[in-house]
Design an enzyme around this catalytic site. Structure first.
Site, PDB file in Angstrom:
ATOM      1  N   ASP A 259       0.834  -1.198   0.000  1.00 11.69           N
ATOM      2  CA  ASP A 259       0.000   0.000   0.000  1.00 11.69           C
ATOM      3  C   ASP A 259       0.874   1.256   0.000  1.00 11.69           C
ATOM      4  OD1 ASP A 259      -2.076   1.781   0.334  1.00 11.69           O
ATOM      5  OD2 ASP A 259      -2.895   0.835   2.114  1.00 11.69           O
ATOM      6  N   ASP A 260       0.756   2.073  -1.041  1.00 13.31           N
ATOM      7  CA  ASP A 260       1.451   3.368  -1.122  1.00 13.31           C
ATOM      8  C   ASP A 260       2.961   3.233  -1.218  1.00 13.31           C
ATOM      9  OD1 ASP A 260      -1.057   4.471  -0.861  1.00 13.31           O
ATOM     10  OD2 ASP A 260      -0.548   5.816   0.772  1.00 13.31           O
TER      11      ASP A 260
ATOM     12  N   CYS B 250      -5.772   3.912  -3.438  1.00 13.65           N
ATOM     13  CA  CYS B 250      -5.994   2.661  -2.712  1.00 13.65           C
ATOM     14  C   CYS B 250      -7.273   1.931  -3.108  1.00 13.65           C
ATOM     15  CB  CYS B 250      -6.020   2.929  -1.209  1.00 13.65           C
ATOM     16  SG  CYS B 250      -4.575   3.773  -0.552  1.00 13.65           S
TER      17      CYS B 250
ATOM     18  N   ARG C  25      -8.168  -1.395  -5.532  1.00 13.34           N
ATOM     19  CA  ARG C  25      -8.677  -2.660  -4.992  1.00 13.34           C
ATOM     20  C   ARG C  25      -9.948  -3.103  -5.710  1.00 13.34           C
ATOM     21  NH1 ARG C  25      -5.261  -0.687  -1.716  1.00 13.34           N
ATOM     22  NH2 ARG C  25      -4.264  -1.918  -0.082  1.00 13.34           N
TER      23      ARG C  25
ATOM     24  N   LYS D  70      -5.916  -5.376   4.187  1.00 17.83           N
ATOM     25  CA  LYS D  70      -6.754  -4.201   3.931  1.00 17.83           C
ATOM     26  C   LYS D  70      -7.787  -4.479   2.844  1.00 17.83           C
ATOM     27  CE  LYS D  70      -6.201   0.611   2.362  1.00 17.83           C
ATOM     28  NZ  LYS D  70      -5.239   1.714   2.227  1.00 17.83           N
TER      29      LYS D  70
ATOM     30  N   HIS E 203     -11.068  -2.278   2.153  1.00 13.74           N
ATOM     31  CA  HIS E 203     -11.242  -0.916   1.635  1.00 13.74           C
ATOM     32  C   HIS E 203     -12.105  -0.817   0.381  1.00 13.74           C
ATOM     33  CE1 HIS E 203      -9.097   3.280   1.295  1.00 13.74           C
ATOM     34  NE2 HIS E 203     -10.244   3.327   1.946  1.00 13.74           N
TER      35      HIS E 203
ATOM     36  N   HIS F  14       1.859   2.397   3.841  1.00 16.14           N
ATOM     37  CA  HIS F  14       0.941   3.532   3.991  1.00 16.14           C
ATOM     38  C   HIS F  14       1.129   4.167   5.372  1.00 16.14           C
ATOM     39  CE1 HIS F  14      -2.945   5.614   4.357  1.00 16.14           C
ATOM     40  NE2 HIS F  14      -3.258   5.296   3.107  1.00 16.14           N
TER      41      HIS F  14
ATOM     42  N   ASP G 157      -0.362  -0.787  -4.849  1.00 13.60           N
ATOM     43  CA  ASP G 157      -1.690  -0.297  -5.238  1.00 13.60           C
ATOM     44  C   ASP G 157      -1.652   1.068  -5.912  1.00 13.60           C
ATOM     45  OD1 ASP G 157      -1.098   1.232  -2.974  1.00 13.60           O
ATOM     46  OD2 ASP G 157      -3.104   1.067  -2.114  1.00 13.60           O
ATOM     47  N   ASN G 158      -0.598   1.831  -5.694  1.00 13.39           N
ATOM     48  CA  ASN G 158      -0.431   3.128  -6.370  1.00 13.39           C
ATOM     49  C   ASN G 158       0.998   3.577  -6.147  1.00 13.39           C
ATOM     50  OD1 ASN G 158      -2.617   3.913  -3.816  1.00 13.39           O
ATOM     51  ND2 ASN G 158      -0.527   4.682  -3.674  1.00 13.39           N
TER      52      ASN G 158
ATOM     53  N   LYS H 274       0.888   9.412  -5.887  1.00 14.53           N
ATOM     54  CA  LYS H 274      -0.446   8.840  -5.677  1.00 14.53           C
ATOM     55  C   LYS H 274      -1.548   9.854  -5.992  1.00 14.53           C
ATOM     56  CE  LYS H 274      -3.225   7.352  -1.641  1.00 14.53           C
ATOM     57  NZ  LYS H 274      -3.131   7.041  -0.204  1.00 14.53           N
TER      58      LYS H 274
END
Length: 534
Positions: A39-40, A77, A81, A142, A144, A229, A335-336, A381
């Site tokens: 994540d991130d 994020c 997903r 996660k 989300h 993240h 994810d990004n 992001k």
């Protein structure tokens, strides 16, 4: 008889020698699938993409796998997903903007189909599809993509077992309140173990799920880390490994990463660096006190990535111990792009918030380090420049030929390609109807199995993006980006300028018109509009 058998054996050996060495290895049974998403994380943070952060296990995965140079996410994020899980553009799944917030779900219920804030019933998840073909399905981490109402949770969207956070960001050390950890459909009390850490917990619980499986059915495990993240939460012994690394500053780290990327053949040296962010000073312009605090923030961030790596090592070690590696497809991606939130040069939230177990907000590492994390790309992001939507990705597959292991591919892919890829790899069938007769939106992507097995280009002309205030479209090597409300597009030739320094729109008006029209046609037919009812 002995002579005849020997001649037959020689003939068989001769025929086998005629088989091209690049022929893919065909798995003898349905492969297990482990999908790992961080994540991130920036494009250059891990070692096998140029980073100095210690990632021997992810690098081990890359050594036996295939690294993608041009795989795209959606830039944020929850839309990522939604797209990853469904094989659709995020608006088609109902999450064109953000997923439901724990405290204020109404903020993301926009009243339009593309922006309802949770997965709709006209899509199916990877878990729902794979279960129809005999897979056991597990998720840790996660979620989300919707949380208010049991019908929106992972167990109700195809997963046999779940342990993780239905919300977005949470404390790594003591998840609580609306950002608590859940087991299946049950919200858990905050952990009391002083050594609790989400990255460890998500890994360990997933391995427990696999150990508890009493059948030899194939399994699908979606392991979605919240690391790295914000908030900046890491173990002290992990931070110690990096506490002196970043005193050299973001300019030197960025140059070192670029040098490694060029040496390993990851990027073309003619691209150079993206334009310096005007909000970020050269490192030597910072005071010593500023250098000390922001170097420590980056050390904590690096420790978060490092913890992901040794947990990936736990996954690999478990699979090897059970002799499952030869029939398990493992995918690792982000994810990004790197996160610059809340867009302060030296990081957001007071320094005292670092490792505060009761804080789950944006204590972060700042724009300067986000810029370094995305080396050599532009922006971060949320925005659909390469720094926002390019992801590092490794595929370790039973069907990857040995002579392609450890190599790169330059073929272009997107999250919408995951559903058709895993459908093909597993032998499952994507349904036309599901959820009690609901019509299911057709898959939007293409299978990547031809890329994995033979480096075969995908038969696709366009890719599209839209999020918040920006939109983008890619055709071949050309990519256009703009703010939605503004008329003028920027056009980049990514083959020669993937760092997006040279806008060539003025020299190519016909191409700009064609690609802009295609984007509008896509937006009008994929629930991008209307964005929000007044």
């Amino acid at each position: 008889m002995y002579i005849r058998l020997s001649l037959a054996g020689l003939g068989l050996l001769f025929l086998l020698s005629l088989i091209p060495k690049e022929q893919p290895v065909v798995a003898s049974k349905k492969p297990n699938i482990v999908l790992i998403m961080v994540d991130d994380m920036g494009w250059s943070d891990i070692g096998c993409y140029g980073g100095e952060i210690t990632t021997p296990n992810i690098d081990r995965l890359a050594k036996g796998g295939l690294r993608f140079k041009q795989i795209y996410n959606t830039g944020r994020c929850c839309p990522t997903r939604a797209s990853l899980l469904t094989g659709l553009y995020p608006h088609q799944a109902g999450i064109g903007q953000m997923a439901e917030d724990p405290e204020r779900p109404e903020d993301f219920h926009w009243g339009t189909p593309g922006y309802q804030g949770y997965l709709n019933r006209n899509c199916v998840t990877l878990a729902e599809v794979l279960k129809t073909n005999g897979y056991r399905t597990y998720m840790t981490g996660k979620w989300h993509v919707g949380m208010h109402g049991e019908e929106k949770l992972p167990r109700q969207r195809g997963f046999d077992r779940y342990y993780g956070i239905p919300a977005g960001a949470t404390s790594y050390l003591r998840p609580q309140g609306g950002r608590s950890v859940w087991l299946d459909n049950q919200k858990l009390d905050p952990p009391t173990d002083p050594n609790y850490y989400t990255t460890d917990a998500f890994t360990d619980r997933g391995i427990e799920f696999l150990k508890a499986q009493e059948t030899d059915d194939p399994f699908f495990w979606y392991l979605a880390y919240n690391a790295p993240h914000w908030p900046l939460h890491a173990k002290h012994q992990d931070i110690e490994k990096f506490k002196d690394t970043y005193q050299v500053g973001w300019d030197k780290i960025r140059q070192q990463r670029l040098d490694r990327q060029i040496k390993m053949g990851l990027i073309d040296p003619k691209w150079g660096f993206s334009e310096r962010d005007s909000r970020v000073r050269p490192w030597e312009k910072l005071s010593q006190a500023e250098k000390d605090t922001v170097a420590y923030r980056m050390a904590v961030y690096a420790a978060q990535v490092y913890a992901v790596d040794y947990n990936v090592g736990k996954v690999l070690d478990y699979l090897e111990s059970k002799k499952l590696m030869d029939n398990t497809m493992i995918i690792f991606l982000a994810d990004n792009g790197a996160c610059a939130e809340n867009y302060h040069e030296l990081g957001s939230a007071p320094f005292s918030r670092i490792n505060d177990p009761n804080f789950s907000g944006a204590v972060s590492y700042g724009i300067g380090w986000a810029n370094a994390s995305n080396t050599p790309f532009f922006e971060y992001k949320v925005k659909p420049y390469e720094g926002g939507i390019a992801t590092p990705m490794i595929v370790h597959s039973p069907r990857l030929p040995k002579n392609r292991q450890g190599k790169f591919t330059n073929q272009i892919g997107h999250l919408i390609d995951f559903m058709p890829t895993l459908v093909e790899a597993s032998g499952a069938t994507y349904p036309a109807t599901f959820h009690g007769g609901q019509t299911i939106t057709p898959m939007q992507g293409k299978s990547l199995m031809g890329v994995i097995e033979q480096d075969k280009p995908l038969d696709r002309e366009y890719l599209f993006w839209e999020h918040q205030t920006y939109c983008a479209v890619r055709k071949g090597d050309y990519k256009m980006v703009k703010k939605i409300e503004e008329p003028a597009w920027q056009l980049f030739d990514l083959n020669n300028d993937r760092t997006e320094r040279h806008n060539i729109a003025a020299q190519n008006p016909e191409l700009v018109q064609e690609m802009g029209q295609k984007w509008q046609e896509w937006a009008d037919t994929h629930q991008v509009f209307p964005k929000k009812l007044k």
